[in-house]
Design a protein around this motif. Structure first.
Motif, PDB file in Angstrom:
ATOM      1  N   ASP A 179      -8.776  -1.885   6.269  1.00 41.94           N
ATOM      2  CA  ASP A 179      -9.179  -2.518   5.143  1.00 41.94           C
ATOM      3  C   ASP A 179      -9.954  -1.681   4.143  1.00 41.94           C
ATOM      4  N   GLY A 180     -10.141  -0.246   4.465  1.00 39.70           N
ATOM      5  CA  GLY A 180     -10.680   0.827   3.654  1.00 39.70           C
ATOM      6  C   GLY A 180      -9.860   0.914   2.385  1.00 39.70           C
ATOM      7  N   THR A 181     -10.391   1.378   1.295  1.00 39.71           N
ATOM      8  CA  THR A 181      -9.437   1.649  -0.083  1.00 39.71           C
ATOM      9  C   THR A 181      -9.093   3.028   0.129  1.00 39.71           C
ATOM     10  N   VAL A 201      -5.681   0.926   3.028  1.00 39.81           N
ATOM     11  CA  VAL A 201      -4.935   1.734   3.913  1.00 39.81           C
ATOM     12  C   VAL A 201      -3.728   0.950   4.677  1.00 39.81           C
ATOM     13  N   ARG A 202      -3.936  -0.193   4.861  1.00 41.66           N
ATOM     14  CA  ARG A 202      -3.150  -1.188   5.416  1.00 41.66           C
ATOM     15  C   ARG A 202      -1.775  -1.415   4.701  1.00 41.66           C
ATOM     16  N   ALA A 203      -1.940  -1.045   3.227  1.00 40.75           N
ATOM     17  CA  ALA A 203      -0.946  -1.403   2.371  1.00 40.75           C
ATOM     18  C   ALA A 203       0.472  -0.325   2.829  1.00 40.75           C
ATOM     19  N   LEU A 204       0.210   0.671   3.625  1.00 40.37           N
ATOM     20  CA  LEU A 204       1.222   1.788   4.166  1.00 40.37           C
ATOM     21  C   LEU A 204       2.280   1.079   4.924  1.00 40.37           C
ATOM     22  N   ALA A 205       1.697  -0.375   5.604  1.00 43.06           N
ATOM     23  CA  ALA A 205       2.622  -1.030   6.421  1.00 43.06           C
ATOM     24  C   ALA A 205       3.638  -1.427   5.301  1.00 43.06           C
ATOM     25  N   SER A 206       3.275  -2.095   4.472  1.00 45.66           N
ATOM     26  CA  SER A 206       4.318  -2.609   3.166  1.00 45.66           C
ATOM     27  C   SER A 206       5.096  -1.454   2.883  1.00 45.66           C
ATOM     28  N   PHE A 207       4.451  -0.379   2.408  1.00 45.78           N
ATOM     29  CA  PHE A 207       5.250   0.801   1.945  1.00 45.78           C
ATOM     30  C   PHE A 207       6.433   1.290   2.675  1.00 45.78           C
ATOM     31  N   SER A 208       5.968   1.353   4.045  1.00 43.20           N
ATOM     32  CA  SER A 208       7.203   1.707   5.087  1.00 43.20           C
ATOM     33  C   SER A 208       8.005   0.602   5.134  1.00 43.20           C
ATOM     34  N   CYS A 209       7.836  -0.605   4.962  1.00 39.41           N
ATOM     35  CA  CYS A 209       8.945  -1.674   5.232  1.00 39.41           C
ATOM     36  C   CYS A 209       9.841  -1.355   4.142  1.00 39.41           C
ATOM     37  N   TYR A 210       9.508  -1.320   2.716  1.00 35.79           N
ATOM     38  CA  TYR A 210      10.228  -1.027   1.798  1.00 35.79           C
ATOM     39  C   TYR A 210      11.014  -0.034   1.844  1.00 35.79           C
ATOM     40  N   MET A 211      10.338   1.359   2.104  1.00 30.63           N
ATOM     41  CA  MET A 211      11.052   2.489   2.677  1.00 30.63           C
ATOM     42  C   MET A 211      12.198   2.285   3.544  1.00 30.63           C
TER      43      MET A 211
END
Length: 522
Positions: A179-181, A201-211
């Motif tokens: 949850d940290g920015t 940081v958890r947005a990296l999960a979504s970015f990985s999903c799209y990649m």
């Protein structure tokens, strides 16, 4: 309809669970996840510079990134940068940008991307709103920062290299948790100053999903996301996404041209390409741009017209697949490439929801089902609860995108229009308020409104409607003067291509400008 076998769906669910668990952990460490855990000998980025007739390419490994970012983190810490502090980065696609991002993350600080086309006022507004006191830039941009008080500037080149070489490396990274920015990215609005979007940081999960599922970037691909990292698509999927998955991307430190794009594709053997529709439209106008055989080609930023899809099948031997998203979420409705979730391409459609997202149409708008979308990471704008609340339904069950659209019987989505006045030009979103705020400062301007007009190449271009002060006549010279004012007062790319001098602007009884009426005027 998407054809997914039970086995494939099980694999998708397991992959999503792994990403959500890894990037959402309470002890998630962004620097570890983006660089330290990868093979140090693997190439993370290949930078490309143009020197006369030569392409100068330099491979940057994960090991080199790790070492340089630890040392630069030490330099930033000596300047007083620590956990929760914000640092601006005003830079094009070059290695120092990546090193800076990782160094900032190592300290638990927050990275503020700044687009290099911005003029000083637009840069200063974002630095002030984000409370940044340190800015990392490159020589061509340094003059823009000279008049901004209260900031410390680091310039790429000799100063940057010296700091990296002379500083003691940090020995441990700060783990801010899922949850940290990690990023604070500003998006243009319709009637007010740009809004800050904290990216955790958890947005990296979504970015990985799209990649993985959207772009299908494989380990043996030569991947090139040509978007600028000063904006969401280039930052999320040209910098963060590739590093999260340990994939390589190309960083071209030069302007776009069809000839240069063709040369890079040939000489570096690009197999997976992502860019805005404007890039594809420009390439399609060049008869010589043919003979390529890409494995994947993707487009994002604005709707892709069917003529580009027809051109691509012959020129690059593959479809160009249209994808849809926003700064606040990244991409989440796509014509996915990965075979586990791919579906036949229907020209004009944005596709279907990405794994981890559930969507629908609410009051005519494309909307995200909040409770059924574990990949959704946006929770609110920086210091703007009213603007945040306006995006969610009263019960918080749906997030309203502000884009109108429809869904067919097969579950595919089709974009209709923006539900607000944001202008999408060449993939960049421009709030009319930003441009109007500059134009109104001219002593000859009494009132002004800015709208977007359809444009064959750029998707939309800006036009301004200006009410002049008494006794002032509109002229070609004044039009050029107002255009230059925007270039120097906001951003070089956002000037109005045409300025209409009018007697009055259409407004509601409460005084709000009715831009939709201006858009309909011939």
């Amino acid at each position: 309809m998407t054809q997914t076998t039970p086995t494939a769906q099980t694999g998708v669910d397991a992959t999503l669970h792994d990403w959500l668990t890894t990037y959402g952990a309470a002890d998630a460490d962004a620097a570890h996840l983006l660089v330290d855990r990868h093979d140090p000998s693997a190439v993370a980025f290949t930078t490309i510079d143009v020197d006369g007739d030569d392409l100068v390419t330099v491979d940057l490994t994960y090991g080199e990134l790790a070492d340089a970012s630890k040392r630069f983190a030490g330099a930033l810490a000596a300047m007083g940068v620590g956990r929760g502090d914000t640092v601006g980065v005003l830079m094009g696609k070059r290695s120092e940008l990546v090193v800076s991002l990782l160094a900032i993350a190592r300290l638990g600080a927050v990275y503020i991307p700044l687009f290099t086309a911005f003029a000083t006022p637009a840069i200063e507004m974002r630095l002030t709103a984000g409370n940044a006191r340190v800015v990392i830039t490159e020589p061509s941009q340094a003059d823009k920062l000279a008049g901004i008080d209260g900031i410390t500037t680091v310039v790429a080149g000799e100063q940057f290299d010296r700091l990296v070489a002379d500083s003691e490396p940090v020995t441990e990274s700060v783990a801010v948790g899922g949850d940290g920015t990690l990023i604070l990215l500003f998006t243009s609005g319709t009637t007010g100053a740009p809004k800050g979007v904290p990216v955790p940081v958890r947005a990296l999960a979504s970015f990985s999903c799209y990649m993985h599922y959207g772009l299908d970037v494989a380990a043996d691909d030569v991947f090139w996301n040509a978007a600028d990292p000063g904006w969401a698509y280039g930052l999320y999927y040209g910098i963060l996404g590739p590093m999260a998955l340990g994939r390589r991307n190309l960083l071209l430190h030069a302007g776009f041209s069809p000839d240069l794009t063709a040369r890079i594709m040939r000489e570096l053997g690009v197999t997976n390409f992502a860019a805005a529709p404007t890039v594809y439209r420009s390439l399609s106008k060049e008869p010589s741009f043919t003979g390529f055989s890409l494995r994947r080609a993707s487009s994002a930023g604005e709707p892709l017209t069917p003529d580009v899809i027809d051109w691509a099948r012959e020129a690059i031997q593959t479809e160009v697949r249209d994808h849809y998203g926003q700064t606040e979420h990244g991409m989440f409705i796509n014509n996915h490439w990965h075979p586990d979730v791919a579906q036949p391409l229907v020209p004009g459609s944005m596709g279907t929801p990405m794994p981890g997202f559930a969507t629908g149409i609410v009051d005519g708008q494309i909307a995200i089902d909040v409770t059924a979308s574990p990949m959704m990471w946006f929770t609110g704008y920086l210091d703007a609860p009213d603007k945040t609340a306006a995006r969610f339904t009263d019960d918080g069950a749906w997030y309203l995108t502000g884009d109108t659209g429809r869904k067919d019987d097969e579950g595919r989505y089709f974009f209709t229009a923006r539900d607000d006045d944001v202008i999408i030009m060449a993939g960049y979103r421009i709030g009319p308020f930003d441009v109007e705020s500059v134009l109104i400062t001219h002593p000859s301007v009494l009132d002004v409104a800015v709208v977007g007009r359809p444009d064959e190449l750029r998707g939309e271009v800006l036009e301004a409607f200006v009410v002049l002060a008494e006794g002032v006549d509109g002229s070609d010279e004044l039009e050029k003067e107002l255009q230059q004012l925007v270039k120097t007062g906001f951003a070089a790319h956002a000037y109005p291509r045409t300025v209409h001098f009018v007697d009055s602007l259409p407004k509601t009884p409460s005084g709000k400008i009715q831009r939709f009426i201006l858009r309909k005027q011939d």
